[in-house]
Design an enzyme around this catalytic site. Sequence first.
Site, PDB file in Angstrom:
ATOM      1  N   HIS A 138     -21.015  50.161   1.762  1.00  0.00           N
ATOM      2  CA  HIS A 138     -21.264  51.348   0.943  1.00  0.00           C
ATOM      3  C   HIS A 138     -21.890  50.850  -0.352  1.00  0.00           C
ATOM      4  O   HIS A 138     -21.555  49.753  -0.817  1.00  0.00           O
ATOM      5  CB  HIS A 138     -19.975  52.053   0.519  1.00  0.00           C
ATOM      6  CG  HIS A 138     -19.120  52.578   1.622  1.00  0.00           C
ATOM      7  ND1 HIS A 138     -18.263  51.789   2.338  1.00  0.00           N
ATOM      8  CD2 HIS A 138     -18.966  53.835   2.100  1.00  0.00           C
ATOM      9  CE1 HIS A 138     -17.621  52.538   3.216  1.00  0.00           C
ATOM     10  NE2 HIS A 138     -18.032  53.786   3.103  1.00  0.00           N
ATOM     11  N   ASP A 168     -19.326  49.524  -2.659  1.00  0.00           N
ATOM     12  CA  ASP A 168     -18.651  48.252  -2.340  1.00  0.00           C
ATOM     13  C   ASP A 168     -19.310  47.070  -3.041  1.00  0.00           C
ATOM     14  O   ASP A 168     -18.667  46.074  -3.319  1.00  0.00           O
ATOM     15  CB  ASP A 168     -18.734  47.922  -0.830  1.00  0.00           C
ATOM     16  CG  ASP A 168     -18.192  49.015   0.055  1.00  0.00           C
ATOM     17  OD1 ASP A 168     -17.320  49.758  -0.397  1.00  0.00           O
ATOM     18  OD2 ASP A 168     -18.667  49.107   1.209  1.00  0.00           O
TER      19      ASP A 168
HETATM   20  C1  XLS Z   1     -13.496  56.597   6.823  1.00  0.00           C
HETATM   21  C2  XLS Z   1     -14.729  56.152   7.419  1.00  0.00           C
HETATM   22  C3  XLS Z   1     -15.660  55.355   6.519  1.00  0.00           C
HETATM   23  C4  XLS Z   1     -17.053  55.300   7.094  1.00  0.00           C
HETATM   24  C5  XLS Z   1     -18.085  54.877   6.135  1.00  0.00           C
HETATM   25  O1  XLS Z   1     -12.595  57.080   7.506  1.00  0.00           O
HETATM   26  O2  XLS Z   1     -14.400  55.433   8.567  1.00  0.00           O
HETATM   27  O3  XLS Z   1     -15.156  54.100   6.282  1.00  0.00           O
HETATM   28  O4  XLS Z   1     -17.125  54.478   8.209  1.00  0.00           O
HETATM   29  O5  XLS Z   1     -18.101  55.645   4.999  1.00  0.00           O
END
Ligand code: XLS
Length: 438
Positions: free
Chosen positions: A100, A103
């Site tokens: 993300h 991140d």
């Molecule tokens: C949350 C999601 C998230 C997505 C990416 O439940 O899994 O991590 O994969 O934003």
Amino acid sequence: MKEYFVGIDKVRYGGKDSRNPLAFKYYRPHQMVAGKPMKDYLRFAMSYWHTLTGDGSDPFGHKSMERPWDGKEEMELSRARAEAGFEFMEKLGIEYFCFHDLDIAPEGSSLREKMQNLDEMVEVIENLMKKTGIKCLWGTSDAFSNPRFVHGAATSCNAEVFAFAGAQVKKAIDITNRLGGENYVFWGGREGYETLLNTDTKLELDNYARFLRMAVDYAKKIDFKGQFLIEPKPKEPTKHQYDFDTMTVLGFLRKYGLEEDFKMNIEANHATLAGHTFQHELNFARINNVLGSIDANQGDQLLGWDTDQFPTNVYETTMAMYEVIKNSGIAPGGLNFDAKVRRASFEAEDLFISYIAGMDAFAKGLIVADKLMEDRVLENFIEDRYSSYRVGIGRDIVEDKVDFEQLTAYALEHDKIKNKSGRQEMLEDIVNRYIYSI
Ligand code: XLS
Ligand code: CA
Ligand code: CA
């Protein structure tokens, strides 16, 4: 460069009888399975968030993880995490990562500063990618953590938030493009509702479609070649999330004419939250030609939320890889470990042990699924089960040659029907036998 995970060497294949928790038991990247090296089927990716930014905190407690970047802050922290992350992937032989925007760099105090921080970190990551050959499987934007997204992002009741989300996602697509990302994911964390008492669902869905259309147009404009993916999830954090499951997302995309531009990123734990098995979601995506990528994890059958555990259930990984082989592979998608170590598994070594467990479970699943398919165990059974559609009235039905009146004429002459057993338990036993024998 500084070594972060001191004392942990490159992880090697030790064979299925190895007792070393830091060795692979099944994963051998170059072993040929179903006509390809294993690693090309599995295309493992590290999730930047759970691996590098997750700290073990939960609603009942503070950070528990001990990490080699502890004590650093802001950009220095982001740099250390990036370096450690690439060392981690190199040591495990993982060739992809997913991230993300949030991140990789601190948010800063304004949108402008956030974008500058991102640019600085993208350069750091670009260099690490060049040095290691590790690639970006997908990028995404965190449009759910910051309090400005309390009502959602593209589905917010506040048009200013919609605009901010647009700027943020545009930037995330830009940096994913710059890093050569093979996909870009939309996970609508807060694109849903808490109560219908205050929600205009029609406007929210129309706006969501507008937002996705803008993303598609922008990708074309900058010539971004990656695949756009939507990641279904039925709930959490919202009571109801619009991207409920594969079939709901497909209905939405088709209504708004977006079906050509998106595939699915299927997460195991989200499937179970929707009341489906992991295989169900993969299967429905596959038969609709939208199986794009996988978030490899598993939930807990006794807990009704998204626990994002490392996938160790071989029955599930087997049936997942069965769908992947049937799909002729998952590229340009991959298997992203959207999984986190438990709060009590707080040592850095646990990160390695958990990835090894997940990689081995999927490697074994791949080998078993390939063997099942080679022997046409399920194929032959299914073929026989539907054989009535290859002759007589069945053939006429699938060739669209009959109507209700013709069916009535037929049924009046053939009303002594005999069915055959579905043999579910026999098939389950056979699958078990394949799992035991490898
Ligand atoms: C949350 C999601 C998230 C997505 C990416 O439940 O899994 O991590 O994969 O934003
Ligand atoms: Ca996910
Ligand atoms: Ca999840």
